[in-house]
Design an enzyme around this catalytic site. Structure first.
Site, PDB file in Angstrom:
ATOM      1  N   ASN A   1       0.875  -1.172   0.000  1.00  0.00           N
ATOM      2  CA  ASN A   1       0.000   0.000   0.000  1.00  0.00           C
ATOM      3  C   ASN A   1       0.913   1.223   0.000  1.00  0.00           C
ATOM      4  OD1 ASN A   1      -1.828   2.026   0.442  1.00  0.00           O
ATOM      5  ND2 ASN A   1      -2.331   1.429   2.557  1.00  0.00           N
ATOM      6  N   TRP A   2       1.067   1.786  -1.184  1.00  0.00           N
ATOM      7  CA  TRP A   2       2.011   2.902  -1.312  1.00  0.00           C
ATOM      8  C   TRP A   2       1.496   4.187  -0.677  1.00  0.00           C
ATOM      9  CZ3 TRP A   2       3.988   2.620  -7.130  1.00  0.00           C
ATOM     10  CH2 TRP A   2       4.692   1.417  -7.311  1.00  0.00           C
ATOM     11  N   LYS A   3       0.192   4.251  -0.429  1.00  0.00           N
ATOM     12  CA  LYS A   3      -0.420   5.474   0.125  1.00  0.00           C
ATOM     13  C   LYS A   3      -0.137   6.659  -0.810  1.00  0.00           C
ATOM     14  CE  LYS A   3      -0.154   3.393   4.635  1.00  0.00           C
ATOM     15  NZ  LYS A   3      -0.217   3.571   6.084  1.00  0.00           N
TER      16      LYS A   3
ATOM     17  N   HIS B   1      -9.583   1.581   4.397  1.00  0.00           N
ATOM     18  CA  HIS B   1      -8.350   1.804   5.149  1.00  0.00           C
ATOM     19  C   HIS B   1      -8.619   2.799   6.278  1.00  0.00           C
ATOM     20  CE1 HIS B   1      -4.314   2.976   6.211  1.00  0.00           C
ATOM     21  NE2 HIS B   1      -3.920   1.830   5.677  1.00  0.00           N
TER      22      HIS B   1
ATOM     23  N   GLU C   1      -7.018   5.201   7.351  1.00  0.00           N
ATOM     24  CA  GLU C   1      -6.757   6.607   7.005  1.00  0.00           C
ATOM     25  C   GLU C   1      -7.936   7.198   6.236  1.00  0.00           C
ATOM     26  OE1 GLU C   1      -2.933   5.845   5.205  1.00  0.00           O
ATOM     27  OE2 GLU C   1      -2.187   5.271   7.181  1.00  0.00           O
TER      28      GLU C   1
ATOM     29  N   GLU D   1      -5.878  -4.436  10.388  1.00  0.00           N
ATOM     30  CA  GLU D   1      -4.842  -3.441  10.622  1.00  0.00           C
ATOM     31  C   GLU D   1      -5.165  -2.661  11.889  1.00  0.00           C
ATOM     32  OE1 GLU D   1      -2.680  -2.384   6.736  1.00  0.00           O
ATOM     33  OE2 GLU D   1      -4.436  -1.104   6.838  1.00  0.00           O
TER      34      GLU D   1
ATOM     35  N   GLY E   1       2.121   2.538  10.696  1.00  0.00           N
ATOM     36  CA  GLY E   1       3.111   3.597  10.551  1.00  0.00           C
ATOM     37  C   GLY E   1       3.781   4.009  11.855  1.00  0.00           C
TER      38      GLY E   1
ATOM     39  N   SER F   1       2.918  -1.822  10.483  1.00  0.00           N
ATOM     40  CA  SER F   1       4.347  -1.944  10.754  1.00  0.00           C
ATOM     41  C   SER F   1       4.873  -3.358  10.518  1.00  0.00           C
ATOM     42  CB  SER F   1       4.685  -1.453  12.171  1.00  0.00           C
ATOM     43  OG  SER F   1       4.329  -0.096  12.316  1.00  0.00           O
TER      44      SER F   1
ATOM     45  N   GLY G   1       2.649  -1.093   4.263  1.00  0.00           N
ATOM     46  CA  GLY G   1       2.772   0.315   3.906  1.00  0.00           C
ATOM     47  C   GLY G   1       4.225   0.690   3.669  1.00  0.00           C
ATOM     48  N   GLY G   2       4.852   1.255   4.683  1.00  0.00           N
ATOM     49  CA  GLY G   2       6.221   1.778   4.556  1.00  0.00           C
ATOM     50  C   GLY G   2       7.199   0.812   3.919  1.00  0.00           C
TER      51      GLY G   2
HETATM   52  P1  PGA Z   1       2.569   0.466   7.590  1.00  0.00           P
HETATM   53  O1  PGA Z   1       1.125   0.706   6.912  1.00  0.00           O
HETATM   54  O2  PGA Z   1       3.064  -0.849   7.095  1.00  0.00           O
HETATM   55  O3  PGA Z   1       3.408   1.610   7.126  1.00  0.00           O
HETATM   56  O4  PGA Z   1       2.337   0.467   9.074  1.00  0.00           O
HETATM   57  C1  PGA Z   1       0.271  -0.363   6.713  1.00  0.00           C
HETATM   58  C2  PGA Z   1      -1.025   0.130   6.114  1.00  0.00           C
HETATM   59  O5  PGA Z   1      -1.490   1.217   6.502  1.00  0.00           O
HETATM   60  O6  PGA Z   1      -1.609  -0.533   5.241  1.00  0.00           O
END
Ligand code: PGA
Length: 251
Positions: free
Chosen positions: A9-11, A96, A98, A168, A174, A214, A235-236
């Site tokens: 998930n590149w966001k 998600h 966010e 999640e 994050g 994470s 994500g990251g």
């Molecule tokens: P993260 O994000 O791996 O950077 O914690 C995961 C996500 O929000 O899908």
């Protein structure tokens, strides 16, 4: 039986050029290997068409990170599920945390997004998870159950069978604070039981439930070794080919 899946998930990261470079690098890294999981990358809308054209989409599925809750029309700035599908993307990340927290996405809205995604042949990667206060209050199971019930339990068993879930915990996203393998397994088993109670054991056993928050090259193997953890939404650590490849190879 259900699939193991590692999804990025590149966001809101990477220009088109940077995104294309990363996708092509992953494509090359996967060219001569058969990983023990499906690989998906979730990218911003504007990357989708270029990336699907540049990679082997049989090896790497491409996901949008959102789609509109309306079919088409006067919704300036929105991107419909049909438009996403027309790029060659096969998945869409929905719900998600966010999107829920910053863009006011409710279960009612998400229900419509899921329906439109399915109508257009997209596989939803549907995210659920509690915030820290809810976990500390011991409400995390109820919160996750309600999120699933409100947005997904209107689906037929056949349509539910097309959904990928991603647990999640919001406090882990994050933050570098990963759920322990025990916490992940406990929640994933609870989610599977919730599905079994509604749709039966077979549907539940066939549903892939990913962990996100994470998850990285250092902890993926331990998380994925749990019986009910069928992969990760990353994500990251999906923003660099080497760390994402290490996570894929954790299977
Ligand atoms: P993260 O994000 O791996 O950077 O914690 C995961 C996500 O929000 O899908």
């Amino acid at each position: 039986m259900r699939k193991n899946i590692v999804a990025g998930n590149w966001k809101m990261n990477k220009t088109l050029q940077e995104g294309l470079a990363l996708a092509t690098e992953l494509n090359a890294a996967l060219a001569n290997v058969t990983p023990n999981c499906d690989v998906v990358i979730g990218t911003p809308f504007i990357h989708l068409a270029s990336i699907t054209a540049a990679i082997d989409t049989n090896k790497i599925g491409v996901a949008a990170e959102n789609c509109a809750d309306k079919k088409s029309g006067a919704y300036t700035g929105e991107v419909s599920a049909e438009m996403v599908a027309s790029t060659g993307a096969k998945y869409v990340i929905l719900g998600h945390s966010e999107r829920r927290a910053y863009y006011g996405e409710t279960s009612a809205i998400l229900k419509d997004k899921v329906a439109l995604a399915l109508e257009n042949g997209l596989t939803p990667i549907f995210c659920i998870g509690e915030v820290l206060e809810e976990r500390e209050a011991g409400k995390h199971f109820d919160v996750v159950k309600t999120q699933i019930e409100e947005a997904l339990f209107n689906l037929s068993a056949e349509d539910f069978g097309k959904i990928i879930l991603a647990y999640e915990p919001v406090w882990a996203i994050g933050t570098g604070k990963t759920a322990t393998p025990e916490q992940a397994q406990e929640m994933h088993a609870f989610i599977r039981k919730t599905i079994a109670d509604k749709y039966g054991k077979e549907v539940a056993d066939n549903t892939s439930i990913l962990y996100g928050g994470s998850c990285n090259a250092g902890n993926a193997k331990e998380l994925f070794s749990n019986p009910d953890v069928d992969g990760g939404l990353i994500g990251g650590a999906s923003l660099k080919a080497d760390s994402f490849m290490t996570i894929i190879n954790a299977f």
